[in-house]
Design an enzyme around this catalytic site. Sequence first.
Site, PDB file in Angstrom:
ATOM      1  N   LYS A 115      49.519  53.444  24.449  1.00 13.56           N
ATOM      2  CA  LYS A 115      50.370  52.317  24.857  1.00 13.56           C
ATOM      3  C   LYS A 115      51.540  52.128  23.907  1.00 13.56           C
ATOM      4  CE  LYS A 115      47.384  49.467  27.703  1.00 13.56           C
ATOM      5  NZ  LYS A 115      46.710  48.189  27.884  1.00 13.56           N
ATOM      6  N   LYS A 197      46.039  60.480  34.468  1.00 14.20           N
ATOM      7  CA  LYS A 197      45.198  59.444  35.084  1.00 14.20           C
ATOM      8  C   LYS A 197      46.012  58.651  36.122  1.00 14.20           C
ATOM      9  CE  LYS A 197      44.397  55.601  32.941  1.00 14.20           C
ATOM     10  NZ  LYS A 197      44.001  54.508  32.054  1.00 14.20           N
ATOM     11  N   LYS A 200      48.529  52.090  37.449  1.00 18.44           N
ATOM     12  CA  LYS A 200      49.447  51.204  38.171  1.00 18.44           C
ATOM     13  C   LYS A 200      50.842  51.225  37.582  1.00 18.44           C
ATOM     14  CE  LYS A 200      46.423  47.574  36.561  1.00 18.44           C
ATOM     15  NZ  LYS A 200      45.601  46.486  36.981  1.00 18.44           N
TER      16      LYS A 200
HETATM   17  P1  TYM Z   1      42.064  48.024  33.196  1.00 21.25           P
HETATM   18  O1  TYM Z   1      42.586  46.758  33.751  1.00 21.25           O
HETATM   19  O2  TYM Z   1      43.036  49.019  32.654  1.00 21.25           O
HETATM   20  O3  TYM Z   1      41.194  48.776  34.265  1.00 21.25           O
HETATM   21  C1  TYM Z   1      40.160  48.111  34.960  1.00 21.25           C
HETATM   22  C2  TYM Z   1      39.006  49.083  35.208  1.00 21.25           C
HETATM   23  O4  TYM Z   1      39.450  50.181  35.988  1.00 21.25           O
HETATM   24  C3  TYM Z   1      39.087  51.402  35.338  1.00 21.25           C
HETATM   25  N1  TYM Z   1      40.150  52.408  35.636  1.00 21.25           N
HETATM   26  C4  TYM Z   1      39.910  53.594  36.180  1.00 21.25           C
HETATM   27  N2  TYM Z   1      38.777  54.195  36.559  1.00 21.25           N
HETATM   28  C5  TYM Z   1      38.875  55.430  37.108  1.00 21.25           C
HETATM   29  N3  TYM Z   1      40.049  56.075  37.267  1.00 21.25           N
HETATM   30  C6  TYM Z   1      41.217  55.530  36.892  1.00 21.25           C
HETATM   31  N4  TYM Z   1      42.366  56.177  37.080  1.00 21.25           N
HETATM   32  C7  TYM Z   1      41.176  54.212  36.316  1.00 21.25           C
HETATM   33  N5  TYM Z   1      42.128  53.368  35.845  1.00 21.25           N
HETATM   34  C8  TYM Z   1      41.475  52.266  35.433  1.00 21.25           C
HETATM   35  C9  TYM Z   1      39.034  51.054  33.859  1.00 21.25           C
HETATM   36  O5  TYM Z   1      38.251  51.969  33.146  1.00 21.25           O
HETATM   37  C10 TYM Z   1      38.440  49.667  33.910  1.00 21.25           C
HETATM   38  O6  TYM Z   1      37.036  49.727  34.008  1.00 21.25           O
HETATM   39  N6  TYM Z   1      40.452  46.670  28.715  1.00 21.25           N
HETATM   40  C11 TYM Z   1      40.122  46.665  30.115  1.00 21.25           C
HETATM   41  C12 TYM Z   1      39.914  45.264  30.673  1.00 21.25           C
HETATM   42  C13 TYM Z   1      38.906  44.471  29.940  1.00 21.25           C
HETATM   43  C14 TYM Z   1      37.488  44.617  30.006  1.00 21.25           C
HETATM   44  C15 TYM Z   1      36.972  43.621  29.156  1.00 21.25           C
HETATM   45  C16 TYM Z   1      36.663  45.466  30.708  1.00 21.25           C
HETATM   46  C17 TYM Z   1      39.173  43.437  29.084  1.00 21.25           C
HETATM   47  N7  TYM Z   1      38.011  42.946  28.620  1.00 21.25           N
HETATM   48  C18 TYM Z   1      35.585  43.473  28.974  1.00 21.25           C
HETATM   49  C19 TYM Z   1      35.278  45.337  30.515  1.00 21.25           C
HETATM   50  C20 TYM Z   1      34.776  44.359  29.672  1.00 21.25           C
HETATM   51  C21 TYM Z   1      41.260  47.291  30.875  1.00 21.25           C
HETATM   52  O7  TYM Z   1      42.369  47.328  30.429  1.00 21.25           O
HETATM   53  O8  TYM Z   1      40.949  47.708  32.102  1.00 21.25           O
END
Ligand code: TYM
Length: 335
Positions: A115, A197, A200
């Site tokens: 990032k 990957k 969004k």
């Molecule tokens: P975030 O918002 O980036 O993504 C949400 C969830 O989607 C999964 N993900 C994917 N899985 C498969 N293929 C992909 N291309 C892909 N892109 C995203 C992510 O692995 C995630 O599970 N830090 C976290 C949010 C968060 C969180 C938490 C999660 C904050 N606090 C506590 C679990 C527990 C995040 O940025 O996810």
Amino acid sequence: MLNGRKTLYSGMQATGTLTLGNYLGALKNWVNLNEEYECIYGVMDLHSLTVRQTPAEFRKNARSLYALYVAAGLDPEKNCIYYQSHVSGHAELSWILSCFTYMGELNRMTQFKDKSSRHADNINAGLYTYPVLMASDILLYQADLVPVGQDQKQHLEITRDIAQRFNALYGDVFTVPEAYIPKAGAKIMSLSDPQKKMSKSDENANATILLLDDRDSIIRKFKRAVTDSDTVVRYAEEKPGIRNLMDIYSCVTGKDYSAIEQEFEGRGYGEFKLAVGEAVADELSPLQKHYASLIEDKAYLDSMIKMNDEKAAYYAAKTLRKVQKKVGLTERIRA
Ligand code: TYM
């Protein structure tokens, strides 16, 4: 444990709209695991602040995310679905845990490195301490299981390390959580560049399927998906584009790779891509219909948000008070 059951906790950032990667890597599994656990899902709006947001759009995205959780099949009357920023315990615990996290550990986080290279003009401290806030989210609710995609694995590992370190000093305060990472779908790749990957933030609209894309766009994007110069649908290391499409197809149809190979034997990539597009559009159609009616129902969403904010705050306060006491902060004097 919560209400006598094992606790599942997860969440997503409230930035933009969700992709098929978010859905197959996380949201779909939340729904599948839902019956077995006491479940808590956060709209992670504090995490989203690490990147500049336009306030009005940000608020809209957060509400849309809440509605998407519900539209995907998570019942807000049975599950605690709440806004992270509405429970002040997240920020409070995060401060305490940041004093139990080493810079050396944070320096190793690949998502921070990634990032900061993408947002070189805004490498803020929040981006750096992001994993501590995430650990606080999870530990605040004493979660047993955290279903996430592959890219969050390292954040789960640091969460476990922080919990174990704290427990070693103060006794069993935190449940040490397990990550749940699905076999297929843990890393859905871009349709335009299968080495990357699906995300969004991708500038190429054809690379990403958004959960609210209409049927025609979904099918069109799959038809354009980058594959290879071969013609055989086969799961192989050297065929990342086909592997990604097979993963997606497997997640939505439940078929394994050999069944998919047989189904498309002698049929070529064109037919395969069309079938994947149609299967994804079929899978998302009920969610999209449910979402369309939910997002209009202001009174219902507001009442669910209010009820669950209170529930989450209650759970969080229990852990936070315990932590404050353990580290020796002076207890409040109550009348
Ligand atoms: P975030 O918002 O980036 O993504 C949400 C969830 O989607 C999964 N993900 C994917 N899985 C498969 N293929 C992909 N291309 C892909 N892109 C995203 C992510 O692995 C995630 O599970 N830090 C976290 C949010 C968060 C969180 C938490 C999660 C904050 N606090 C506590 C679990 C527990 C995040 O940025 O996810």
